[in-house]
Each structure stands twice: as C-alpha cells, then as structure tokens.
Design an enzyme around this catalytic site. Structure first.
Site: not given
Length: 458
Positions: A312, A238
């Site tokens: 996830r 990021k």
C-alpha cells in the site's frame, strides 16, 4: 510466447476431425441420432457428457473418427474446451456450433511456461470454427493472460525491479507507448518517497515505471500495478511458509501491464497512463523500520506499524501520481492482503470501488466473461483503525480485523474526490490445477476489467 494465432483458424474445408460439444441434458437426444456403433463406443468409454470429459468415437469410414466433449451448457464458456485441447492428439479439429468464449481455454491449455524446463514435445491442436470474431478476441486475451502467468511464474532472481522495468519497455515500446523509469535516489528528487522507503534496502534499486499512450484529448485512464518483486516482509519478516510464494507479489504489475497491452492493441479512445512502482521488500541495515514515519508523494505522512504492509505504501505514491493527470478512471491491481484470501479464497479477487456504477459494471462483466470478482465494502467507520497519534495515518491497523478493507481504505485516502476508482486485491495464483489453468501464476480480474474498458472506450 505461444503462437496462439496458430491454434484457432477459420473453417476452410481442410481435413479436420469433427469436435461436437454435448451437454448432460442433451446426451440422450444426441445419442438417438447416432449409429449403434457410436452408442456402443460411448457406453464402453462410460461417457456421460460431464464437463471436461471427452470421448473419441468411430466415424463412417475405416480411418474416420470424431470427438464429443462434455460441456456445462450450450453457450461455451472460456474453459469449456480447455481439457479437450490438453488431452486430444495433435491435429486439426472442426468445431460443431459457435465457439463462444471457449477459444481462450483452447489456447491457454496449450501454453506452458518453459523458461527453465524444456516443454513436452506435443504438436499443436488447432480448432477450426466459423466464429471469426471470436478468434481475434480469444487470441488477444490469451496473450494477455499468458503474459501475466509467465511474469508471475518467473522467480525473483530473474525478475527484480530492473527486469520488471525492462519487461514493460520490451512489451509497450514496440506498441508505440512512451516508457519512463525513475530509479534509486532519483525517486527522492522526483518525489516518490514511499517507493524509495520500501525498496531502499535491496541490492537492486527500486523504480517507478511509467508508460503513456494515446491521444491527449481522450479521457485519461490510469492503470496501476503493485510491483513488489519479492516480499520478505522486511524487518517484520515473514515465516518461511509465508515467503514461499512471494515471487508473485508483483502480480498486480503483471495484470496492469497485460491490461495496458489490450488497451493499446484495441486502440481504445483513451489516454493511457500505466504506473508500476517496483521494489523488493528486503532486509539490510537501512531497511524501513517499525515506528518510522515516512513521507508520501501526496504530502501525507505514514507511521510504519508493520513493514510487511509495504504494498500500500508503493501504491499510494502511484495513485498520487495518477491523480495529477485528472483521470476519468483509476484501476489498481495488487496482491495486497492475506485477509482477502481468507475471506474469498484463491479464485475470487476482492473488488473495492468508490463508484457504484463502476462496481456494478465490473461485477456484471466478470460474470459474463467467466472472470468473477466479489465486491467488499469501503466501510468508512474503519478509517478510525488507521489513525496515528504521530502521523496522518498508520500503514497497518492493529488487531488484524478487516485487513483487506483497511488496506483499501488506506489507498482510498490518496484517490481524489470525484474520480472513479476500483482496487482489486487479487491472489494472482492458481494453488491447484484446473482445465486450462495450471498451478502457478494466474490472471484474475484482468478480463473483467478489459470488458469494462472495451465497453466504455471502444
């Protein structure tokens, strides 16, 4: 932790300052019953009974005074008196009328996260009320919300996977729950390969935290929380701005733990199964790479198209574990996608559910308790976006379309047919302060979920 039980009390004749809620619509009628002295004081303070406003007014005696608080309506919502609790001097106040849900905000307005900075020395504001049933409810919910806030506000340097596991142990074992932690390489031998893949690059080993409580003959309710204690994005790193709040990526775990405490304290008729996959998504020589294909507990393979879609992955192993207990209900909480924030903003968690009745209950409960959620669709045609030519699926769809939906669809692949499941994609953060809700960690969808569980299993 703040002693919330000391902030709400039964009316018992002790000296107290009257606190009177007044709506804009009711202000003129109320003023008509007051003395000229009070009306002048109201005008001098320019009090219009706007929500979250207060006026301190003279009483009958030389040393007497009382408070009027502007509220939105007569049935007090959870934050109706939060600003009054923050602004008023220390002391004891007697509420005129029913407490409603306002005890929650009264309590939380006086809670401060003070681990790293000494809190301001300000005495307690105690609210006396005749609504005895509302007191215990407000105290237990305030404790749960404060637990979420404090965990989310704690930086990753002091809340890694091991610390998160210890928080679960310290919170639930005294309540009678059994807690088991699987760590490091044992995740592979115990068949949690996706949790291991996400967390193996960090100095602190990943963990699968599991707690059980309740009568084994009761329906199994699985509560799952994403516990990524810091998310660098992995090799798909990021930017700095995207990492700034990533200590809160364990917000789902905080929600799940808080909900578990409410279930146990209320002695609901359930067999509780709490599952928190905890890991730091870090970067090192053995970090998960784009293009890798990883195994999962359910036997499905996943091609990694983006290492920043790691939440996830840990959740799919947790859901597969939950499925093995034949649950009546699965609830999962996760700070899963930026796409949900783009769609709904920071205050409104996205709800996905495979059961319309469950979704309707959660929506109605959220509206009733002032903890709103918004349902987004599990749009089946978008399953095609998760297809892989090499594995059973990819972890992140190309193109950026429908990011929250495709993330939820990924999780749905691991939910057994016929099992009611709800997934909350929550921000777990207040990006600006509001009455009773300071900037920082926040519980969103916690009280809505609790209301449904209490209704179903109380």
């Amino acid at each position: 932790m703040t002693d919330f039980a000391a902030l709400l009390a039964a009316t018992d004749g002790q000296p107290s300052v009257p606190l009177i809620p007044v709506t804009k619509a009711g202000l003129d009628g109320w003023l008509a019953t007051q003395s000229e002295r009070v009306r002048v004081a109201v005008a001098a303070q320019d009090f219009k009974a706007a929500p979250d406003s207060i006026a301190i007014l003279p009483g009958d005696g030389p040393a007497d005074w009382f408070v009027v608080a502007g509220v939105a309506d007569g049935s007090l919502g959870p934050w109706a008196l939060a600003e009054a609790a923050a602004k008023l001097p220390a002391g004891r106040y007697a509420l005129a009328g029913e407490l409603g849900q306002a005890g929650l905000g009264w309590c939380l307005a006086q809670h401060k996260f003070s681990r790293y900075r000494r809190a301001e020395a300000k005495g307690a504001r105690v609210l006396a009320t005749t609504s005895l049933g509302a007191i215990s409810s407000a105290v237990s919910e305030a404790q749960a919300v404060a637990l979420v806030r404090d965990l989310v506000d704690t930086p990753a340097s002091d809340l890694g996977p091991a610390d998160l596991a210890q928080a679960v142990i310290d919170t639930l074992r005294p309540l009678g729950a059994e807690v088991q932690v699987t760590s490091g390489e044992a995740l592979l031998s115990q068949n949690f390969p996706a949790v291991h893949a996400v967390g193996r690059a960090a100095d602190q080993a990943p963990r699968l935290i599991e707690a059980t409580w309740g009568d084994a003959s009761h329906p199994v309710v699985a509560i799952i929380g994403k516990g990524i204690t810091f998310d660098s994005g992995g090799l798909n790193i990021k930017p700095g701005s995207g990492m700034a709040l990533m200590k809160k990526d364990m917000g789902g775990a905080a929600h799940a733990l808080a909900l578990a405490t409410l279930v146990i304290q209320a002695n609901l008729r359930v067999r509780l199964h709490l599952i928190i996959p905890a890991a730091e998504n870090a970067i090192s020589g053995n970090a998960m790479r784009p293009g890798d294909i990883i195994a999962t507990r359910a036997g499905k393979t996943v091609e990694i198209t983006n290492t920043d879609a790691e939440g996830r992955l840990v959740l799919c192993d947790a859901i597969a574990l939950a499925a093995e207990k034949n649950p009546a209900l699965i609830l999962d909480f996760a700070t899963l996608t930026g796409a949900a924030r783009v769609a709904l903003g920071p205050q409104l968690p996205a709800l996905f559910a495979n059961d319309d009745a469950l979704a309707s209950e959660l929506l109605a409960a959220g509206a009733q308790v002032g903890d709103p959620v918004w349902r987004l669709p599990l749009w089946a045609p978008y399953h095609d976006l998760l297809k892989s030519s090499l594995a059973d699926m990819v972890n992140s769809a190309d193109g950026g379309f429908a990011g929250a939906i495709t993330a939820a669809l990924f999780l749905e692949k691991f939910v057994p047919a016929g099992v009611a499941w709800a997934h909350f994609d929550t921000f777990a953060w207040n990006n600006a302060s509001r009455p009773g809700r300071p900037k920082g960690g926040e519980a969103l969808a916690l009280r809505a979920s609790w209301a449904v569980l209490r209704s179903r299993f109380g």
